[in-house]
Design a protein around this motif. Sequence first.
Motif, PDB file in Angstrom:
ATOM      1  N   THR A  95       0.836  -1.204   0.000  1.00  0.00           N
ATOM      2  CA  THR A  95       0.000   0.000   0.000  1.00  0.00           C
ATOM      3  C   THR A  95       0.873   1.258   0.000  1.00  0.00           C
ATOM      4  N   LEU A  96       1.919   1.218   0.825  1.00  0.00           N
ATOM      5  CA  LEU A  96       2.857   2.353   0.870  1.00  0.00           C
ATOM      6  C   LEU A  96       3.445   2.620  -0.506  1.00  0.00           C
ATOM      7  N   LYS A  97       3.864   1.536  -1.160  1.00  0.00           N
ATOM      8  CA  LYS A  97       4.499   1.691  -2.471  1.00  0.00           C
ATOM      9  C   LYS A  97       3.533   2.306  -3.472  1.00  0.00           C
ATOM     10  N   THR A  98       2.272   1.879  -3.416  1.00  0.00           N
ATOM     11  CA  THR A  98       1.276   2.436  -4.335  1.00  0.00           C
ATOM     12  C   THR A  98       1.122   3.942  -4.108  1.00  0.00           C
ATOM     13  N   TYR A  99       0.909   4.320  -2.850  1.00  0.00           N
ATOM     14  CA  TYR A  99       0.724   5.746  -2.543  1.00  0.00           C
ATOM     15  C   TYR A  99       1.973   6.545  -2.913  1.00  0.00           C
ATOM     16  N   ALA A 100       3.147   5.972  -2.628  1.00  0.00           N
ATOM     17  CA  ALA A 100       4.400   6.694  -2.882  1.00  0.00           C
ATOM     18  C   ALA A 100       4.582   6.944  -4.372  1.00  0.00           C
ATOM     19  N   ARG A 101       4.283   5.915  -5.172  1.00  0.00           N
ATOM     20  CA  ARG A 101       4.462   6.047  -6.620  1.00  0.00           C
ATOM     21  C   ARG A 101       3.681   7.237  -7.156  1.00  0.00           C
ATOM     22  N   PHE A 102       2.425   7.350  -6.721  1.00  0.00           N
ATOM     23  CA  PHE A 102       1.589   8.409  -7.290  1.00  0.00           C
ATOM     24  C   PHE A 102       1.838   9.766  -6.633  1.00  0.00           C
ATOM     25  N   ALA A 103       2.384   9.737  -5.418  1.00  0.00           N
ATOM     26  CA  ALA A 103       2.720  11.002  -4.757  1.00  0.00           C
ATOM     27  C   ALA A 103       4.090  11.492  -5.217  1.00  0.00           C
ATOM     28  N   GLY A 104       4.724  10.734  -6.108  1.00  0.00           N
ATOM     29  CA  GLY A 104       6.049  11.129  -6.570  1.00  0.00           C
ATOM     30  C   GLY A 104       7.086  11.028  -5.467  1.00  0.00           C
ATOM     31  N   MET A 105       6.886  10.078  -4.556  1.00  0.00           N
ATOM     32  CA  MET A 105       7.844   9.892  -3.471  1.00  0.00           C
ATOM     33  C   MET A 105       8.642   8.614  -3.685  1.00  0.00           C
ATOM     34  N   GLN A 106       9.771   8.573  -2.992  1.00  0.00           N
ATOM     35  CA  GLN A 106      10.619   7.398  -3.091  1.00  0.00           C
ATOM     36  C   GLN A 106      10.460   6.629  -1.776  1.00  0.00           C
ATOM     37  N   ALA A 107       9.905   5.414  -1.828  1.00  0.00           N
ATOM     38  CA  ALA A 107       9.753   4.594  -0.623  1.00  0.00           C
ATOM     39  C   ALA A 107      10.803   3.493  -0.671  1.00  0.00           C
ATOM     40  N   VAL A 108      11.682   3.495   0.310  1.00  0.00           N
ATOM     41  CA  VAL A 108      12.832   2.586   0.284  1.00  0.00           C
ATOM     42  C   VAL A 108      12.750   1.598   1.439  1.00  0.00           C
ATOM     43  N   SER A 109      12.905   0.337   1.109  1.00  0.00           N
ATOM     44  CA  SER A 109      12.847  -0.723   2.117  1.00  0.00           C
ATOM     45  C   SER A 109      14.205  -0.895   2.786  1.00  0.00           C
ATOM     46  N   VAL A 110      14.208  -0.934   4.101  1.00  0.00           N
ATOM     47  CA  VAL A 110      15.447  -1.184   4.850  1.00  0.00           C
ATOM     48  C   VAL A 110      15.436  -2.652   5.265  1.00  0.00           C
ATOM     49  N   PRO A 111      16.453  -3.422   4.859  1.00  0.00           N
ATOM     50  CA  PRO A 111      16.412  -4.862   5.103  1.00  0.00           C
ATOM     51  C   PRO A 111      16.521  -5.222   6.587  1.00  0.00           C
ATOM     52  N   LEU A 112      16.165  -6.475   6.867  1.00  0.00           N
ATOM     53  CA  LEU A 112      16.321  -6.979   8.229  1.00  0.00           C
ATOM     54  C   LEU A 112      17.692  -7.620   8.383  1.00  0.00           C
TER      55      LEU A 112
END
Lengths: 483, 445, 125
Positions: free
Chosen positions: B168-185
């Motif tokens: 869901t975050l990725k979807t919103y980020a894509r359209f908001a022109g934001m970069q959502a980056v996953s930090v690994p475990l």
Amino acid sequence: MNSRSTIPLLFERSRKGRKAFDLPPIDVPKTEHPIPAGLTGGEPPLPELSEVEVVRHYTALARRNFGVDDGFYPLGSCTMKYNPKINEEMPSLFEDIHPLCDFETAQGALDMMLGLEKALCEITGMDKFTLQPAAGAHGELTGLMMIKAYHEANNQHERNIMIVPDSAHGTNPASAAMAGFKVLEIKSAPDGGVDLEALKAAVNEKTAGLMLTNPSTLGLFESNIKEIAQIVHGAGGLLYYDGANLNAIMGIVRPGDMGFDVMHLNLHKTFSTPHGGGGPGAGPVGVKKGLMPYLPKPVLAEKDGKAFFDYERTMSIGKVKSFYGNFDVLVKAYAYILSLGGEGLREASENAVLNANYIQKKLSGTYHIEHDRLCMHECVITPGELSKYGIHTLDIAKALIDRGFHPPTIYFPLIVKEAMMIEPTETESRETLDAFVDAMLEIAEIAKADPEALHAAPVTTPVGRPDDVAAARKPVVRWEENE
Amino acid sequence: MRSYVPNTEPERQAMLKEIGLSETEELFSDIPRNLRLSRPLDLDKGKSEIEVRRIFKAFAENCESSMPVFRGAGAYRHYIPSVVPKLSMHSAFYTAYTPYQPEMSQGMLQAIFEYQTLICQLTGMDASNASVYDGATAAAESMLMARDIKRRRKILYSAGLHPDVQETLKTYARFAGMQAVSVPLFKDGLTDREALVKELKDSAGFILPVPNFYGLIENQAEIADLVHEQDGLLISYLNPISLGLLKRPGDSGADIAIGEGQPLGMPLSYGGPYLGFMACKAKFTRNLPGRISGETTDADGNRAYVLTLQAREQHIRRDKAASNICSNQMLCAITASIYLAVMGPGGLREAAVQSTQKAHYLAEKISSVKGMRLRYPNTPFFNEFVVDSDRDAKKIDKLVKDRGLIGGLPLSYANKGDNGILYCVTEMNSKSEMDTLISALEVSK
Amino acid sequence: MTPNDRKYTKEHEWVKINGSIAEIGITDHAQQALGDIVFVELPNIDDTVSAGDSAAVVESVKAVSNIYTAAEGRIVEVNESLDERPELLNENPYENFIFKVEFTKVDENALISAEEYDAFVESEA
């Protein structure tokens, strides 16, 4: 008689050591310190109450609130129709189904969703629905994201302008902005409809689409919809339908046949599911074939007579929330559709429109009817001549409260000064409509004779008009111990 | 056919006449004829209550929902006291609209104000909104909050966040022109701090699940320090039941606290309606999306409640609004309030402790089954844990189901090819259910 | 009386120029139209603004208004007393600036005199 009263907050009722919970003793051997002390905290400082106090508290709060079951609620654009009781009972049949159980285990729930989806396609003339969005605005956002994804997939990255009429719900421009569009607002024509010339001038190679509510927020049907669709499609844009006002047209005309490419429904408006004091709702989004690849994941599908969720969708915009939607709300809406059937839905729309026109007719002459012609399921009026007595829409609304009615939507649409938007819905009897009209006419008389009396309204409620300026200047949004 | 229209046919005719029309069809004269549907809707004939009931009963019977559940993964079966649904389903609550007319909606407005306070008490925050759709959209909204507060277009989130929330975050980020980056475990199942520090520069914030999807408990205070060093916001994504036991985010340096409120008195209901909660420190109050109830007085000084700070919202700010949210999950928020009022501090602690204790009991039992082992044996966990084994997770799932149980979630749901199983235990799972599960797992092959 | 010591915009802002500094606030007509002002969203010091940008936002209970800047440059001062007392803009709109810009350029075409502004307000009514 003084009707004013306050009741204590949960926190003010709290007494140390009281409790209402009851859990059986733990039946497994104890693990010593399963979680290191540095990660744990004390008990959260919640209120301490007995069960009967909790019950009395919420019962007292309920007495200070007004719902459709209490009386007439003609809130325009909100479709506050009666919420049938059987609908409320059906969701409990499904309450123990875990959203991540295998499809086999949830087959009946999936079948229910398939049935609903199919019915919504038939009612709207669209090809496929997603039931995932949780509310109307969420549906708008989802639909607009799909329009964006569609243009991008077609290498039309420069199409970033969403056209929105100035009469639109505030969610339209807000959703468009969230979906990454620039909003171009166009002025309405004098008759309240889309100004075709203004639209022609607005579209170009940057146009992503047009968002339209039809009937409009003025309660009027956009007769030029075919031309509008041609203009937008001709420029390469898509047409978005805001389903807030679908209650006017079920079984009569379908958005899919008007030329719309994508739309949302508000199940909590048109399909009788309750508003819950602000939610939960459900905002399913329907699309024409061309937009199907972009639907949010997962998409409900069927193979060999078995329903399942399809996650393998490379063009999908992705997920817009956890799991699959506000399932309970879907159950209630489907129960409503099954109860009414096709004929019943049409009957609902016919009577919604009849009731609105009846009220409009009866109020004309006393109040100003913004567009004096037949309306659809709601009408927009203003105080008109009453303004010269210093009476505003707000005063009329508050005076209605003293007469036992919920006021209409006020000060919307924004393009009509001092607007009152009245949507009676089909589930009100003629006597109720007459009583409302009588109250409105009486208020108009008082406005002329004793306007001061209206400024004091409401006088029958637990509190008078709250000071919202103070509330916004120095916000107090939680209770604190030392108050 | 069921009709909820009270007016009889003669009454309708009389009303038409008053409008000056002779037949119903004339009401729709604004709709061009060639657009109108020329046939009846192709739906079944309307049905009586008895028939509708039968249909839904058949749907329900085609589900196997009466089995004990060892599955959580974002939707938890906790005990719901009888009082909770009884009170929340008062018709003055559920048949009301948003409280736009405060004088006749004081009950709802006070209930929202109380909900906001309860969420603040639970999270250690200063302000809360009246709810958003669910945990996933709360995360998406918090991302937009962080963007506006920090004026940065990059957001970090832990790979330990619920997969649906990540999506869901990725979807919103894509359209908001934001970069959502996953930090690994890291290999202990907690945030890889080195990787986090590397990404933090110019990030608006970091979304940290506590406990994470795999049940593991992060140290919020230490992560908060790392995030604040780079002038980012720490956004904690929480399971509210765990707050009966764990340190509150507000006491651990978090700036925004969000999460999925479903465990607070809402049934599983195949995924909704649930409750997205959002709370924050005082200085970010005006950045909260959606409705907020505030305390004020009327002209006579009586304490009164109103929707406040409305100029943030879509109906006023339109395309400049921080969020488009209008309808929220108000009734679910009232449900959560009643749940918290009934449970109180002691009850919430007890539900959290029982869930933890029982989960640890089951974890120990499962790890003694031949060929099965905990994936993160040395990391503290709340009420969920991952078990790896040499056997196929889907087969195990089937086997357990044949014994009348819904077992843990095969982790291929989250990561393709992951053969682990995520188990969940709450106060609802009895020892005998757990023993049945163990014996099912012990069956070889 | 609309003060003569400064210029105005058709967005109902006033602009007062002292050397290289432009002070910007809202007019009496603007505060009346908005009603009780409840919050002023101020820009950050050192923000750079271009002519025509919305640099601040004024909120009443049921309306918002963007404050555009006709002066291009760097924000050097904001009126922090508005944080605590936004009503100052209602009480004394011409005595309370919202922000000050150290400008490199002023959009002269957007500025009108007090007299012209009054006539403009009249024509809009």
